[in-house]
Design a protein around this motif. Structure first.
Motif, PDB file in Angstrom:
ATOM      1  N   VAL A 165      36.713  -5.635  19.580  1.00 36.22           N
ATOM      2  CA  VAL A 165      35.827  -6.714  20.030  1.00 36.22           C
ATOM      3  C   VAL A 165      34.828  -6.199  21.055  1.00 36.22           C
ATOM      4  CG1 VAL A 165      35.749  -8.925  21.251  1.00 36.22           C
ATOM      5  CG2 VAL A 165      37.463  -8.543  19.457  1.00 36.22           C
ATOM      6  N   SER A 166      35.275  -5.364  21.956  1.00 36.44           N
ATOM      7  CA  SER A 166      34.373  -4.814  22.975  1.00 36.44           C
ATOM      8  C   SER A 166      33.248  -4.024  22.317  1.00 36.44           C
ATOM      9  CB  SER A 166      35.172  -3.932  23.939  1.00 36.44           C
ATOM     10  OG  SER A 166      34.328  -3.296  24.864  1.00 36.44           O
ATOM     11  N   GLU A 167      33.596  -3.181  21.370  1.00 33.96           N
ATOM     12  CA  GLU A 167      32.580  -2.367  20.694  1.00 33.96           C
ATOM     13  C   GLU A 167      31.652  -3.225  19.845  1.00 33.96           C
ATOM     14  OE1 GLU A 167      34.846   0.646  18.638  1.00 33.96           O
ATOM     15  OE2 GLU A 167      35.053   1.862  20.458  1.00 33.96           O
ATOM     16  N   ALA A 168      32.200  -4.180  19.107  1.00 35.28           N
ATOM     17  CA  ALA A 168      31.385  -5.014  18.221  1.00 35.28           C
ATOM     18  C   ALA A 168      30.436  -5.932  18.991  1.00 35.28           C
ATOM     19  CB  ALA A 168      32.288  -5.846  17.305  1.00 35.28           C
ATOM     20  N   SER A 169      30.852  -6.356  20.165  1.00 33.19           N
ATOM     21  CA  SER A 169      30.034  -7.292  20.950  1.00 33.19           C
ATOM     22  C   SER A 169      29.123  -6.598  21.950  1.00 33.19           C
ATOM     23  CB  SER A 169      30.940  -8.269  21.708  1.00 33.19           C
ATOM     24  OG  SER A 169      31.686  -7.578  22.705  1.00 33.19           O
ATOM     25  N   GLY A 170      29.418  -5.346  22.252  1.00 31.49           N
ATOM     26  CA  GLY A 170      28.640  -4.635  23.268  1.00 31.49           C
ATOM     27  C   GLY A 170      28.996  -5.035  24.684  1.00 31.49           C
ATOM     28  N   LEU A 171      30.166  -5.667  24.846  1.00 29.29           N
ATOM     29  CA  LEU A 171      30.636  -6.060  26.180  1.00 29.29           C
ATOM     30  C   LEU A 171      31.792  -5.155  26.602  1.00 29.29           C
ATOM     31  CD1 LEU A 171      30.705  -9.972  26.083  1.00 29.29           C
ATOM     32  CD2 LEU A 171      29.205  -8.519  27.443  1.00 29.29           C
ATOM     33  N   PRO A 172      31.543  -4.215  27.505  1.00 30.75           N
ATOM     34  CA  PRO A 172      32.642  -3.371  27.974  1.00 30.75           C
ATOM     35  C   PRO A 172      33.644  -4.170  28.803  1.00 30.75           C
ATOM     36  CG  PRO A 172      30.576  -2.778  29.055  1.00 30.75           C
ATOM     37  CD  PRO A 172      30.266  -3.867  28.089  1.00 30.75           C
ATOM     38  N   VAL A 173      34.886  -3.750  28.721  1.00 32.28           N
ATOM     39  CA  VAL A 173      35.954  -4.341  29.528  1.00 32.28           C
ATOM     40  C   VAL A 173      36.073  -3.477  30.779  1.00 32.28           C
ATOM     41  CG1 VAL A 173      38.404  -4.931  29.634  1.00 32.28           C
ATOM     42  CG2 VAL A 173      37.161  -5.183  27.477  1.00 32.28           C
ATOM     43  N   VAL A 174      35.874  -4.086  31.952  1.00 34.09           N
ATOM     44  CA  VAL A 174      35.903  -3.312  33.193  1.00 34.09           C
ATOM     45  C   VAL A 174      37.183  -3.523  34.000  1.00 34.09           C
ATOM     46  CG1 VAL A 174      33.391  -3.164  33.363  1.00 34.09           C
ATOM     47  CG2 VAL A 174      34.596  -5.054  34.476  1.00 34.09           C
ATOM     48  N   LEU A 175      37.975  -4.523  33.629  1.00 34.98           N
ATOM     49  CA  LEU A 175      39.219  -4.820  34.341  1.00 34.98           C
ATOM     50  C   LEU A 175      40.089  -5.681  33.447  1.00 34.98           C
ATOM     51  CD1 LEU A 175      40.895  -4.855  37.053  1.00 34.98           C
ATOM     52  CD2 LEU A 175      39.550  -6.858  37.702  1.00 34.98           C
ATOM     53  N   THR A 176      41.390  -5.555  33.613  1.00 37.87           N
ATOM     54  CA  THR A 176      42.336  -6.387  32.865  1.00 37.87           C
ATOM     55  C   THR A 176      43.331  -7.022  33.822  1.00 37.87           C
ATOM     56  OG1 THR A 176      43.908  -4.568  32.585  1.00 37.87           O
ATOM     57  CG2 THR A 176      42.262  -4.880  30.835  1.00 37.87           C
ATOM     58  N   HIS A 177      44.104  -7.934  33.281  1.00 35.56           N
ATOM     59  CA  HIS A 177      45.334  -8.414  33.915  1.00 35.56           C
ATOM     60  C   HIS A 177      46.423  -8.199  32.882  1.00 35.56           C
ATOM     61  CE1 HIS A 177      43.495 -11.428  37.017  1.00 35.56           C
ATOM     62  NE2 HIS A 177      43.397 -10.175  37.391  1.00 35.56           N
ATOM     63  N   VAL A 178      47.460  -7.482  33.282  1.00 35.87           N
ATOM     64  CA  VAL A 178      48.565  -7.181  32.377  1.00 35.87           C
ATOM     65  C   VAL A 178      49.884  -7.506  33.070  1.00 35.87           C
ATOM     66  CG1 VAL A 178      47.305  -5.445  31.036  1.00 35.87           C
ATOM     67  CG2 VAL A 178      48.530  -4.754  33.083  1.00 35.87           C
ATOM     68  N   PRO A 179      50.975  -7.592  32.315  1.00 38.17           N
ATOM     69  CA  PRO A 179      52.268  -7.932  32.926  1.00 38.17           C
ATOM     70  C   PRO A 179      52.719  -6.913  33.978  1.00 38.17           C
ATOM     71  CG  PRO A 179      52.366  -8.219  30.552  1.00 38.17           C
ATOM     72  CD  PRO A 179      51.068  -7.526  30.857  1.00 38.17           C
ATOM     73  N   MET A 180      53.293  -7.436  35.041  1.00 41.30           N
ATOM     74  CA  MET A 180      53.765  -6.600  36.152  1.00 41.30           C
ATOM     75  C   MET A 180      54.783  -5.562  35.694  1.00 41.30           C
ATOM     76  SD  MET A 180      55.133  -7.784  39.898  1.00 41.30           S
ATOM     77  CE  MET A 180      56.766  -8.326  39.420  1.00 41.30           C
ATOM     78  N   ASP A 181      55.658  -5.942  34.789  1.00 38.01           N
ATOM     79  CA  ASP A 181      56.674  -5.014  34.297  1.00 38.01           C
ATOM     80  C   ASP A 181      56.034  -3.777  33.669  1.00 38.01           C
ATOM     81  OD1 ASP A 181      59.502  -4.348  33.585  1.00 38.01           O
ATOM     82  OD2 ASP A 181      58.648  -4.457  31.560  1.00 38.01           O
ATOM     83  N   ARG A 182      54.961  -3.973  32.929  1.00 43.07           N
ATOM     84  CA  ARG A 182      54.270  -2.823  32.317  1.00 43.07           C
ATOM     85  C   ARG A 182      53.630  -1.944  33.382  1.00 43.07           C
ATOM     86  NH1 ARG A 182      51.616  -2.667  27.327  1.00 43.07           N
ATOM     87  NH2 ARG A 182      51.931  -0.449  27.709  1.00 43.07           N
ATOM     88  N   ILE A 183      53.058  -2.563  34.407  1.00 43.48           N
ATOM     89  CA  ILE A 183      52.413  -1.793  35.471  1.00 43.48           C
ATOM     90  C   ILE A 183      53.435  -0.901  36.168  1.00 43.48           C
ATOM     91  CG2 ILE A 183      51.282  -1.974  37.736  1.00 43.48           C
ATOM     92  CD1 ILE A 183      49.999  -4.621  36.586  1.00 43.48           C
ATOM     93  N   ILE A 184      54.605  -1.456  36.456  1.00 47.78           N
ATOM     94  CA  ILE A 184      55.628  -0.718  37.192  1.00 47.78           C
ATOM     95  C   ILE A 184      56.390   0.257  36.308  1.00 47.78           C
ATOM     96  CG2 ILE A 184      57.821  -0.986  38.434  1.00 47.78           C
ATOM     97  CD1 ILE A 184      56.663  -3.633  39.575  1.00 47.78           C
ATOM     98  N   ASN A 185      56.762  -0.162  35.107  1.00 46.76           N
ATOM     99  CA  ASN A 185      57.692   0.622  34.291  1.00 46.76           C
ATOM    100  C   ASN A 185      57.079   1.358  33.111  1.00 46.76           C
ATOM    101  OD1 ASN A 185      60.065  -0.174  35.784  1.00 46.76           O
ATOM    102  ND2 ASN A 185      59.775  -2.204  34.891  1.00 46.76           N
ATOM    103  N   ASP A 186      55.818   1.128  32.822  1.00 48.58           N
ATOM    104  CA  ASP A 186      55.181   1.754  31.659  1.00 48.58           C
ATOM    105  C   ASP A 186      53.754   2.178  32.008  1.00 48.58           C
ATOM    106  OD1 ASP A 186      55.159   2.647  29.033  1.00 48.58           O
ATOM    107  OD2 ASP A 186      54.778   0.662  28.167  1.00 48.58           O
ATOM    108  N   THR A 187      53.598   2.692  33.213  1.00 50.52           N
ATOM    109  CA  THR A 187      52.277   2.999  33.753  1.00 50.52           C
ATOM    110  C   THR A 187      51.492   3.973  32.885  1.00 50.52           C
ATOM    111  OG1 THR A 187      53.286   2.750  35.942  1.00 50.52           O
ATOM    112  CG2 THR A 187      51.066   3.635  35.886  1.00 50.52           C
ATOM    113  N   ASP A 188      52.131   5.057  32.463  1.00 49.38           N
ATOM    114  CA  ASP A 188      51.409   6.074  31.690  1.00 49.38           C
ATOM    115  C   ASP A 188      50.904   5.529  30.359  1.00 49.38           C
ATOM    116  OD1 ASP A 188      51.700   8.014  33.672  1.00 49.38           O
ATOM    117  OD2 ASP A 188      53.575   8.763  32.839  1.00 49.38           O
ATOM    118  N   LYS A 189      51.737   4.805  29.652  1.00 50.30           N
ATOM    119  CA  LYS A 189      51.324   4.220  28.364  1.00 50.30           C
ATOM    120  C   LYS A 189      50.210   3.192  28.582  1.00 50.30           C
ATOM    121  CE  LYS A 189      51.744   3.327  23.927  1.00 50.30           C
ATOM    122  NZ  LYS A 189      51.186   4.207  22.934  1.00 50.30           N
ATOM    123  N   LEU A 190      50.331   2.414  29.634  1.00 50.98           N
ATOM    124  CA  LEU A 190      49.317   1.414  29.964  1.00 50.98           C
ATOM    125  C   LEU A 190      47.960   2.086  30.225  1.00 50.98           C
ATOM    126  CD1 LEU A 190      49.232  -1.673  30.265  1.00 50.98           C
ATOM    127  CD2 LEU A 190      49.779  -1.351  32.686  1.00 50.98           C
TER     128      LEU A 190
END
Length: 162
Positions: A50-75
């Motif tokens: 969607v970002s590529e097709a629309s020309g709107l880059p994503v500059v920030l996200t909100h993701v689940p806290m568990d992923r931030i803490i426990n899956d940082t590299d994959k995220l």
């Protein structure tokens, strides 16, 4: 001047890839230059399409806290795939914030994730609400983060600050 939009406020318009794409095209036509992805299904491949097709880059996200803490590299790997190097958390759960020990432990874990992100060229952002002004021993959680977590940046929500 460039302008972006946090998609959480229009989350009902991005529930499917088709809706997200149609909405992104409308936002681009309205003059938006970039987006913060939050409130919709987190699917890195879909976000990239969607970002590529629309020309709107994503500059920030909100993701689940568990992923931030426990899956940082994959995220980080997922975010790099759609060109976003700012990873955000919409808020810590209230039950953690009001428990001083859990709150401080969680902040330390988030700061550690933020440090790992910085080492790989990413930044970690925390979106505040009113509950971060809850106090433990006279100090707000917001101030505690500022003083004790150098790798946590803020997406400051001025509504909640006032």
């Amino acid at each position: 001047m460039k302008a972006g939009l946090n998609l959480y406020s229009i989350r009902n318009l991005i529930k499917t890839e088709e809706d997200f794409l149609a909405t992104a095209h409308k936002l681009k036509a309205m003059g938006y230059d970039y987006i913060q992805y939050s409130g919709g299904p987190y699917d890195p491949e879909m976000i990239k399409r969607v970002s590529e097709a629309s020309g709107l880059p994503v500059v920030l996200t909100h993701v689940p806290m568990d992923r931030i803490i426990n899956d940082t590299d994959k995220l980080m790997e997922e975010h790099a795939s759609f060109g976003c190097y700012n990873i955000g958390l919409g808020a810590m759960p209230g039950d953690i914030i009001v428990d001083e020990e859990k709150c401080k432990e969680t902040i330390a874990k988030l700061d550690d994730a933020g440090k790992r992100m910085k080492e790989k060229g990413f930044k970690f952002f925390y979106h505040n609400h009113h509950i971060e002004f809850y106090k433990h021993n006279g100090q707000t959680v917001f101030d505690y983060i500022i003083e004790n977590a150098p790798y946590i940046n803020f997406t400051v929500d001025t509504y909640w600050l006032q």
